[in-house]
Design a protein around this motif. Structure first.
Motif, PDB file in Angstrom:
ATOM      1  N   GLY A  38       6.565  39.471  67.185  1.00  0.00           N
ATOM      2  CA  GLY A  38       7.402  38.325  66.826  1.00  0.00           C
ATOM      3  C   GLY A  38       6.814  37.517  65.687  1.00  0.00           C
ATOM      4  N   MET A  39       5.506  37.313  65.721  1.00  0.00           N
ATOM      5  CA  MET A  39       4.856  36.578  64.631  1.00  0.00           C
ATOM      6  C   MET A  39       4.948  37.350  63.322  1.00  0.00           C
ATOM      7  SD  MET A  39       1.548  34.739  66.416  1.00  0.00           S
ATOM      8  CE  MET A  39       0.575  36.193  66.233  1.00  0.00           C
ATOM      9  N   VAL A  40       4.730  38.645  63.392  1.00  0.00           N
ATOM     10  CA  VAL A  40       4.810  39.477  62.189  1.00  0.00           C
ATOM     11  C   VAL A  40       6.231  39.483  61.639  1.00  0.00           C
ATOM     12  CG1 VAL A  40       4.654  41.853  61.357  1.00  0.00           C
ATOM     13  CG2 VAL A  40       2.822  40.894  62.751  1.00  0.00           C
ATOM     14  N   ALA A  41       7.219  39.558  62.514  1.00  0.00           N
ATOM     15  CA  ALA A  41       8.614  39.546  62.070  1.00  0.00           C
ATOM     16  C   ALA A  41       8.942  38.241  61.347  1.00  0.00           C
ATOM     17  CB  ALA A  41       9.547  39.739  63.259  1.00  0.00           C
ATOM     18  N   ALA A  42       8.475  37.127  61.876  1.00  0.00           N
ATOM     19  CA  ALA A  42       8.744  35.840  61.236  1.00  0.00           C
ATOM     20  C   ALA A  42       8.081  35.764  59.856  1.00  0.00           C
ATOM     21  CB  ALA A  42       8.245  34.700  62.125  1.00  0.00           C
ATOM     22  N   ILE A  43       6.861  36.247  59.770  1.00  0.00           N
ATOM     23  CA  ILE A  43       6.147  36.223  58.491  1.00  0.00           C
ATOM     24  C   ILE A  43       6.832  37.121  57.477  1.00  0.00           C
ATOM     25  CG2 ILE A  43       3.982  36.879  57.363  1.00  0.00           C
ATOM     26  CD1 ILE A  43       2.584  35.953  59.984  1.00  0.00           C
ATOM     27  N   ILE A  44       7.182  38.326  57.895  1.00  0.00           N
ATOM     28  CA  ILE A  44       7.862  39.257  56.985  1.00  0.00           C
ATOM     29  C   ILE A  44       9.184  38.665  56.511  1.00  0.00           C
ATOM     30  CG2 ILE A  44       9.032  41.493  56.821  1.00  0.00           C
ATOM     31  CD1 ILE A  44       6.870  42.621  58.665  1.00  0.00           C
ATOM     32  N   PHE A  45       9.946  38.072  57.424  1.00  0.00           N
ATOM     33  CA  PHE A  45      11.241  37.493  57.063  1.00  0.00           C
ATOM     34  C   PHE A  45      11.077  36.411  56.004  1.00  0.00           C
ATOM     35  CE2 PHE A  45      14.664  34.416  57.553  1.00  0.00           C
ATOM     36  CZ  PHE A  45      15.777  35.241  57.434  1.00  0.00           C
ATOM     37  N   VAL A  46      10.139  35.501  56.221  1.00  0.00           N
ATOM     38  CA  VAL A  46       9.944  34.390  55.280  1.00  0.00           C
ATOM     39  C   VAL A  46       9.479  34.901  53.924  1.00  0.00           C
ATOM     40  CG1 VAL A  46       8.526  32.352  54.818  1.00  0.00           C
ATOM     41  CG2 VAL A  46       9.555  32.668  57.070  1.00  0.00           C
ATOM     42  N   VAL A  47       8.541  35.826  53.924  1.00  0.00           N
ATOM     43  CA  VAL A  47       8.010  36.350  52.660  1.00  0.00           C
ATOM     44  C   VAL A  47       9.098  37.097  51.881  1.00  0.00           C
ATOM     45  CG1 VAL A  47       6.391  38.014  51.664  1.00  0.00           C
ATOM     46  CG2 VAL A  47       5.622  36.423  53.415  1.00  0.00           C
ATOM     47  N   VAL A  48       9.831  37.958  52.550  1.00  0.00           N
ATOM     48  CA  VAL A  48      10.839  38.761  51.865  1.00  0.00           C
ATOM     49  C   VAL A  48      11.992  37.893  51.363  1.00  0.00           C
ATOM     50  CG1 VAL A  48      12.551  40.605  52.162  1.00  0.00           C
ATOM     51  CG2 VAL A  48      10.245  40.892  53.050  1.00  0.00           C
ATOM     52  N   ILE A  49      12.446  36.955  52.167  1.00  0.00           N
ATOM     53  CA  ILE A  49      13.558  36.116  51.704  1.00  0.00           C
ATOM     54  C   ILE A  49      13.115  35.238  50.533  1.00  0.00           C
ATOM     55  CG2 ILE A  49      13.365  34.082  53.198  1.00  0.00           C
ATOM     56  CD1 ILE A  49      16.456  34.444  53.591  1.00  0.00           C
ATOM     57  N   THR A  50      11.872  34.795  50.548  1.00  0.00           N
ATOM     58  CA  THR A  50      11.352  34.006  49.432  1.00  0.00           C
ATOM     59  C   THR A  50      11.296  34.847  48.161  1.00  0.00           C
ATOM     60  OG1 THR A  50      10.051  32.665  50.943  1.00  0.00           O
ATOM     61  CG2 THR A  50       9.415  32.621  48.621  1.00  0.00           C
ATOM     62  N   LEU A  51      10.774  36.056  48.265  1.00  0.00           N
ATOM     63  CA  LEU A  51      10.691  36.928  47.104  1.00  0.00           C
ATOM     64  C   LEU A  51      12.072  37.299  46.565  1.00  0.00           C
ATOM     65  CD1 LEU A  51       7.792  39.327  48.143  1.00  0.00           C
ATOM     66  CD2 LEU A  51       7.740  37.529  46.400  1.00  0.00           C
ATOM     67  N   LEU A  52      13.002  37.601  47.452  1.00  0.00           N
ATOM     68  CA  LEU A  52      14.358  37.948  47.009  1.00  0.00           C
ATOM     69  C   LEU A  52      15.045  36.761  46.352  1.00  0.00           C
ATOM     70  CD1 LEU A  52      15.599  40.217  49.922  1.00  0.00           C
ATOM     71  CD2 LEU A  52      14.998  40.917  47.609  1.00  0.00           C
ATOM     72  N   ASP A  53      14.821  35.562  46.878  1.00  0.00           N
ATOM     73  CA  ASP A  53      15.417  34.381  46.245  1.00  0.00           C
ATOM     74  C   ASP A  53      14.823  34.117  44.875  1.00  0.00           C
ATOM     75  OD1 ASP A  53      17.233  33.831  48.228  1.00  0.00           O
ATOM     76  OD2 ASP A  53      15.978  32.343  49.238  1.00  0.00           O
ATOM     77  N   LEU A  54      13.541  34.395  44.728  1.00  0.00           N
ATOM     78  CA  LEU A  54      12.915  34.208  43.413  1.00  0.00           C
ATOM     79  C   LEU A  54      13.431  35.223  42.396  1.00  0.00           C
ATOM     80  CD1 LEU A  54       9.185  33.559  44.354  1.00  0.00           C
ATOM     81  CD2 LEU A  54      10.789  31.946  43.324  1.00  0.00           C
ATOM     82  N   VAL A  55      13.628  36.464  42.832  1.00  0.00           N
ATOM     83  CA  VAL A  55      14.047  37.524  41.924  1.00  0.00           C
ATOM     84  C   VAL A  55      15.534  37.439  41.599  1.00  0.00           C
ATOM     85  CG1 VAL A  55      14.289  40.025  41.694  1.00  0.00           C
ATOM     86  CG2 VAL A  55      12.182  39.059  42.628  1.00  0.00           C
ATOM     87  N   PHE A  56      16.366  37.211  42.593  1.00  0.00           N
ATOM     88  CA  PHE A  56      17.811  37.287  42.410  1.00  0.00           C
ATOM     89  C   PHE A  56      18.517  35.946  42.351  1.00  0.00           C
ATOM     90  CE2 PHE A  56      16.817  41.427  44.411  1.00  0.00           C
ATOM     91  CZ  PHE A  56      17.199  42.223  43.346  1.00  0.00           C
ATOM     92  N   HIS A  57      17.813  34.900  42.039  1.00  0.00           N
ATOM     93  CA  HIS A  57      18.460  33.584  41.975  1.00  0.00           C
ATOM     94  C   HIS A  57      18.692  33.136  40.569  1.00  0.00           C
ATOM     95  CE1 HIS A  57      19.904  29.809  43.343  1.00  0.00           C
ATOM     96  NE2 HIS A  57      18.970  29.150  42.700  1.00  0.00           N
TER      97      HIS A  57
END
Length: 57
Positions: A38-57
């Motif tokens: 669960g902790m790993v899933a939360a970390i992965i989610f936050v990191v990936v959504i942050t990176l995608l928002d930076l790239v595709f925004h």
């Protein structure tokens, strides 16, 4: 596909992989494996959504 959906799919996949690794190493300790996954899933989610928002925004 939205950034949140992509992040969720990657988080679920990563958490599943980590869960199976921890289950093997901890002698099938379900509670510990779920907490770690669960902790790993939360970390992965936050990191990936942050990176995608930076790239595709």
């Amino acid at each position: 596909m939205s950034n949140a959906l992509v992040s969720l799919l990657l988080a679920v996949g990563g958490a599943t992989w980590i869960y199976t690794k921890v289950m093997r190493r901890s002698g099938n300790n379900t509670q510990q494996s779920l907490v770690v996954a669960g902790m790993v899933a939360a970390i992965i989610f936050v990191v990936v959504i942050t990176l995608l928002d930076l790239v595709f925004h």
